[in-house]
Design a protein around this motif. Sequence first.
Motif, mmCIF file in Angstrom:
data_model
loop_
_atom_site.group_PDB
_atom_site.id
_atom_site.type_symbol
_atom_site.label_atom_id
_atom_site.label_comp_id
_atom_site.label_asym_id
_atom_site.label_seq_id
_atom_site.Cartn_x
_atom_site.Cartn_y
_atom_site.Cartn_z
ATOM 1 N N ARG A 96 15.910 -34.972 19.946
ATOM 2 C CA ARG A 96 14.970 -35.994 20.370
ATOM 3 C C ARG A 96 13.929 -35.367 21.300
ATOM 4 N N SER A 97 12.747 -35.248 20.831
ATOM 5 C CA SER A 97 11.656 -34.679 21.621
ATOM 6 C C SER A 97 10.322 -35.183 21.093
ATOM 7 N N SER A 98 10.244 -36.459 20.741
ATOM 8 C CA SER A 98 9.055 -36.965 20.064
ATOM 9 C C SER A 98 7.808 -36.845 20.930
ATOM 10 N N GLN A 99 7.941 -37.076 22.247
ATOM 11 C CA GLN A 99 6.757 -36.985 23.105
ATOM 12 C C GLN A 99 6.222 -35.561 23.160
ATOM 13 N N VAL A 100 7.136 -34.577 23.268
ATOM 14 C CA VAL A 100 6.712 -33.187 23.280
ATOM 15 C C VAL A 100 6.053 -32.820 21.954
ATOM 16 N N HIS A 101 6.681 -33.230 20.854
ATOM 17 C CA HIS A 101 6.129 -32.921 19.543
ATOM 18 C C HIS A 101 4.747 -33.540 19.362
ATOM 19 N N GLU A 102 4.590 -34.784 19.811
ATOM 20 C CA GLU A 102 3.294 -35.445 19.672
ATOM 21 C C GLU A 102 2.214 -34.723 20.466
ATOM 22 N N LYS A 103 2.567 -34.242 21.656
ATOM 23 C CA LYS A 103 1.603 -33.490 22.452
ATOM 24 C C LYS A 103 1.212 -32.184 21.752
ATOM 25 N N VAL A 104 2.216 -31.473 21.221
ATOM 26 C CA VAL A 104 1.940 -30.226 20.510
ATOM 27 C C VAL A 104 1.028 -30.484 19.317
ATOM 28 N N ILE A 105 1.315 -31.542 18.570
ATOM 29 C CA ILE A 105 0.509 -31.861 17.388
ATOM 30 C C ILE A 105 -0.921 -32.185 17.790
ATOM 31 N N ARG A 106 -1.107 -32.943 18.871
ATOM 32 C CA ARG A 106 -2.462 -33.255 19.333
ATOM 33 C C ARG A 106 -3.212 -31.985 19.708
ATOM 34 N N ASP A 107 -2.533 -31.099 20.423
ATOM 35 C CA ASP A 107 -3.184 -29.852 20.830
ATOM 36 C C ASP A 107 -3.564 -29.002 19.628
ATOM 37 N N LEU A 108 -2.647 -28.890 18.657
ATOM 38 C CA LEU A 108 -2.933 -28.081 17.481
ATOM 39 C C LEU A 108 -4.007 -28.711 16.607
ATOM 40 N N GLU A 109 -4.010 -30.032 16.534
ATOM 41 C CA GLU A 109 -5.029 -30.721 15.745
ATOM 42 C C GLU A 109 -6.415 -30.454 16.315
ATOM 43 N N ASP A 110 -6.513 -30.394 17.640
ATOM 44 C CA ASP A 110 -7.802 -30.137 18.279
ATOM 45 C C ASP A 110 -8.313 -28.734 17.958
ATOM 46 N N VAL A 111 -7.394 -27.760 17.877
ATOM 47 C CA VAL A 111 -7.798 -26.370 17.645
ATOM 48 C C VAL A 111 -8.030 -26.095 16.160
ATOM 49 N N GLY A 112 -7.175 -26.676 15.307
ATOM 50 C CA GLY A 112 -7.318 -26.464 13.872
ATOM 51 C C GLY A 112 -6.322 -25.462 13.328
ATOM 52 N N PRO A 113 -6.315 -25.253 11.997
ATOM 53 C CA PRO A 113 -5.295 -24.427 11.344
ATOM 54 C C PRO A 113 -5.314 -22.960 11.748
ATOM 55 N N ALA A 114 -6.430 -22.485 12.304
ATOM 56 C CA ALA A 114 -6.502 -21.085 12.725
ATOM 57 C C ALA A 114 -6.012 -20.888 14.159
ATOM 58 N N ALA A 115 -5.341 -21.883 14.713
ATOM 59 C CA ALA A 115 -4.854 -21.787 16.088
ATOM 60 C C ALA A 115 -3.979 -20.546 16.260
ATOM 61 N N ARG A 116 -4.147 -19.890 17.393
ATOM 62 C CA ARG A 116 -3.369 -18.684 17.688
ATOM 63 C C ARG A 116 -1.879 -18.939 17.568
ATOM 64 N N GLN A 117 -1.410 -20.112 18.041
ATOM 65 C CA GLN A 117 0.026 -20.410 18.022
ATOM 66 C C GLN A 117 0.542 -20.526 16.582
ATOM 67 N N LEU A 118 -0.242 -21.122 15.699
ATOM 68 C CA LEU A 118 0.175 -21.244 14.303
ATOM 69 C C LEU A 118 0.180 -19.886 13.618
#
Length: 361
Positions: free
Chosen positions: A212-234
Amino acid sequence: MKGHRKPLRIINSVAPIRICDNGGWTDTWFSEYGRIFNIGVYPYAEVQIEVYPYDGQEERVVIYAENYGERYVRRLESADWDRHPLLEAAIERMGVPDDVAFQVTIYSEAPAGASTGTSAAVTVALIGGLDCLTPGRLTPHEVAYVAQSVETDMLKQQCGIQDQLCAAYGGINYIEMFRYPRASVSQIWVPNAVWWELERRLVLIYLGKSHRSSQVHEKVIRDLEDVGPAARQLEALRATAEPSRDAVYAGDFAALGRAMVQNTEAQRDLHPDLVSPDAQRVIEIARAHGALGWKVNGAGGEGGSLTILCGPLSPVKRAMIREIEEESPLFQNIPLYLSRFGLRIWERSPIAGHEIPVSIP
């Protein structure tokens, strides 16, 4: 479906769960493209469908969620999901022929919320079994996409594609998602000695709490969505899949372990809470016993499980497991075996008073 009535057909289906998903998070809509390595293992998700003629009885569709001890009638005319939305949505998606009634039993020895793709395995096995009620057959690849669509389109959940593909194919997989959710699966075939040694070295540790970590996951998804598929983390996550594949082909367990550690650190880079304090304590014990690698399964966060790749000596592996389980009453070793097969479906049909197993391709 009560009392002494015998079913016309009994359809069985099983699908493996998934561990060691190096490159996970890159099989998602916000990643757009990805590379993932994963391993299908036993314990399986199991589905059994008892099919009866429909003669107007009220109990037309009965769901028996055996792990929860729940047996209930699913009203097909209901517009709302009831107790188990995933199961009910899969049944609605596949449809119920007008001339049949059935009871479907679902069971898995894998703990709920272990971050091992159990829900995907259940859905793949259920859709594969229900597919036998109508003419024509879905391929395993098609079953995986229907299962993923149930979660994303019907239940509006965040869901990648790698879990469903692993459940459908089984074995050791290198998955290239070229445009979400479309992906190709290359299965990794190795000599038996490598397969057996990898199986012997792998350990699955359940942390004792449903993921159970939906809030953390949602934050990560928002951050990655802002950067896009070429994000360094991805990119860091994608970069772990090919070395994992190549290490297995070479029988190089040290290299596979390094890729697992690299992936876990890439998860931590997404958000520190994706590697929980419990997971970190297990990692420390594994490291102290000479483990070659560790992977926080799935997306990471509170609860869930880890895959550990041990060194060459079995007594050391067993000592590690004992210390992990002594560390907390919640920590649990889940015995596993590599699954050479993915989705399997077969039927027992009464013929001349005998039941004959019939394999469904």
